[in-house]
Design a protein around this motif. Sequence first.
Motif, short mmCIF file in Angstrom:
data_model
loop_
_atom_site.label_atom_id
_atom_site.label_comp_id
_atom_site.label_asym_id
_atom_site.label_seq_id
_atom_site.Cartn_x
_atom_site.Cartn_y
_atom_site.Cartn_z
N LYS A 82 0.81 -1.21 0.00
CA LYS A 82 0.00 0.00 0.00
C LYS A 82 0.85 1.26 0.00
O LYS A 82 0.45 2.32 -0.46
CB LYS A 82 -0.98 -0.01 1.16
N ASP B 249 -4.62 -5.84 -1.75
CA ASP B 249 -5.02 -5.55 -0.38
C ASP B 249 -6.51 -5.92 -0.28
O ASP B 249 -7.30 -5.56 -1.16
CB ASP B 249 -4.81 -4.05 -0.12
N SER B 250 -6.90 -6.67 0.77
CA SER B 250 -8.22 -7.32 0.73
C SER B 250 -9.37 -6.32 0.59
O SER B 250 -10.32 -6.56 -0.15
CB SER B 250 -8.41 -8.18 1.99
N GLU B 251 -9.26 -5.17 1.28
CA GLU B 251 -10.35 -4.20 1.23
C GLU B 251 -10.49 -3.59 -0.17
O GLU B 251 -11.59 -3.39 -0.68
CB GLU B 251 -10.11 -3.06 2.23
N ASN C 36 -2.76 1.25 9.49
CA ASN C 36 -3.00 0.45 8.30
C ASN C 36 -4.27 0.91 7.59
O ASN C 36 -4.28 1.07 6.37
CB ASN C 36 -3.11 -1.02 8.70
N LYS C 37 -5.34 1.15 8.36
CA LYS C 37 -6.59 1.57 7.73
C LYS C 37 -6.44 2.96 7.15
O LYS C 37 -6.99 3.28 6.09
CB LYS C 37 -7.73 1.50 8.74
N GLU D 283 -4.78 2.67 3.98
CA GLU D 283 -5.71 2.08 3.00
C GLU D 283 -6.72 3.09 2.48
O GLU D 283 -7.12 3.03 1.31
CB GLU D 283 -6.43 0.88 3.63
MG MG Z 1 -5.94 -4.58 4.12
#
Ligand code: MG
Length: 389
Positions: A127, A152-154, A219-220, A223
Amino acid sequence: MGGPRRIVLLGATGSIGASTLRVVATHPDRLRLAGIAAHSNWRRLSEIAREFSVSEVAIYDAAACREARASGAFPEGTRILEGAEGLSEISTLASADLVLVAVVGTAGLEPALAAIAAGKDLALASKEILVMAGKFVMEAARAKGTRILPVDSEHNAVFQCLEGHPGSGVRRIVLTASGGAFRDWPAERMEKATPEDALKHPNWNMGRKVTVDSATLANKGLELIEAQWLFNLRPEQLTAVIHPQSLVHCLVEFNDGAMLAQLAPSSMTFPIQHALLYPERAGGVEPPIDFTRLVRFDFRPVDLDRYPMMGLATDAMKAGGVAPAVFNAANEVAVEAFLAGRIPFLAIPRIVGNALGRTPNFEPRSLADVLEADAQARRGAAEDSLNLK
Ligand code: MG
Ligand code: NDP
């Protein structure tokens, strides 16, 4: 197009690397490894090279690269490339269709740009690349007509929900966050949180840096900034919510108030496979969510007092310019200091807040501008981490 898709995997020895190898091994007729790279773990690289018949390898660290060449551990005829140039060279191999960037930190930036310039498809797990240089990476991708597939999963989840929907119909995107290791800790206890505590992630099994970033919610924050670039959104269209089960990965809200969500178990094999096989859907590595068993979905708002990094990230995103790069750089330095036992957990947001306050913000005209701001933020954060013991 006939034949398997040929993948270069940067970060083959890491956590995303391991999940990617499981996906590749599950689909030998659809996916092949054309090249692999890591920082220094050449022993693991040599095992992967043998198991997957890979003859192109890049090793960032010069001493490790020399050892690897002298070791005789690699199959005969393996080319072992060295350093940052080696990483960029392996990302432009004529024999590759797609480059998956899964190295921790910003070492993937140059190789990602090289892959785009060489006309490769790009799958992005790292990211930090878009957070630092989203403007330049997206410009380069647009100019080349390159497809960027989010891993990245999201973001992979958002990508799936947006398919077939014009961007003009999107009101808002909500990314879910597990809340990390300390989500149920009383605030007083966080003062004493150790690296071992922070590394106990409730749902995901990931590398050390991203696990600490989950505990702070940095992290969020990273993201949200990443999503801004990938999906061409304004900061006010992006928000996060705590979802302790990590089964719903995003919510996309459209102008009419309808929402689409994407669900999958909390394992990276799902988004990795989606990106590598896109647009094909084939059987997965692991079973899906089993709704015949009790499944709960809880959601709760992010408490900014508990997670000050979230507020800092949102401010950096709104400020734009080099602020996101400064946030990222200072965070990397602070997390490293925390993991090394040099600063307490709660010093991480103080160091990042100081860096954002100290570094003048401006609109970067080139990648060199971003790198300069990054270096300045790192120097300041390193000094700060000495004072905030
Ligand atoms: Mg993620
Ligand atoms: P790990 O720490 O598990 O692995 C990092 C990998 O990067 C290793 O292969 C390491 O090689 C390699 N690496 C580090 N520095 C360099 C360098 N300078 N040059 C070449 N290779 C390098 O990290 P993760 O797999 O957890 O994360 C990788 C990226 O994916 C991060 O950007 C993270 O934010 C992102 N991500 C991770 C998720 C996860 O579930 N793990 C989820 C979503 C995103 P070596 O082993 O030799 O040190």
